[in-house]
Scaffold this motif. Structure first.
Motif, PDB file in Angstrom:
ATOM      1  N   GLU A   1      -0.725   4.383  -1.697  1.00  0.00           N
ATOM      2  CA  GLU A   1      -1.854   4.953  -0.946  1.00  0.00           C
ATOM      3  C   GLU A   1      -1.377   5.642   0.334  1.00  0.00           C
TER       4      GLU A   1
ATOM      5  N   LYS B   1      -7.534  -4.545  -1.652  1.00  0.00           N
ATOM      6  CA  LYS B   1      -7.666  -3.139  -2.049  1.00  0.00           C
ATOM      7  C   LYS B   1      -9.085  -2.849  -2.521  1.00  0.00           C
TER       8      LYS B   1
ATOM      9  N   PHE C   1       0.823  -1.207   0.000  1.00  0.00           N
ATOM     10  CA  PHE C   1       0.000   0.000   0.000  1.00  0.00           C
ATOM     11  C   PHE C   1       0.863   1.266   0.000  1.00  0.00           C
TER      12      PHE C   1
END
Length: 125
Positions: free
Chosen positions: A24, A118, A21
């Protein structure tokens, strides 16, 4: 920013989530916190004052199990209630049914499919 608490007794999970991640996290879309036991997870939740909106918890951990943690969260953290996804290496019906009865919002098996995760995170945010 969405705050996510990942609870797992395997500490390498933290590195894995930070890698998967990375984009993000860098964009400020997701803020991950990590706890390595059910007891530590409850302390983290107190420290961040119920700001977590999503909890990913392993089921099989020493001490407080993920199912015991789930039960405590659903009983004590209801303003606003966080989404709780249970994660286990065992996709057996007993754990699944128990987690659902205790109020789990979703159920994932290890190894975690990060693409699917996700998509689930986007749906629950």
């Amino acid at each position: 920013m969405t705050k996510i608490l990942v609870v797992d007794d395997e500490t390498d999970v933290q590195i894995l989530f930070q890698q998967r991640f990375r984009k993000e996290i860098r964009k400020g879309e997701l803020d991950f916190r990590f706890a390595f036991s059910g007891e530590e997870a409850l302390k983290v939740l107190e420290e961040i004052n119920h700001e977590t909106v999503l909890i990913l918890s392993d089921i099989n951990m020493p001490g407080m199990s993920g199912l015991q943690l789930l039960e405590t969260i659903k009983r004590d953290y209801n303003e606003p209630p966080p989404v709780v996804m249970m994660v286990t290496a065992y996709g057996d019906d007993e754990n699944y049914n128990t987690a659902k009865q205790l109020g789990a919002d979703d159920f994932l098996t290890k190894p975690v499919d990060f693409k699917a995760l996700k998509e689930k995170l986007i749906q629950n945010i």
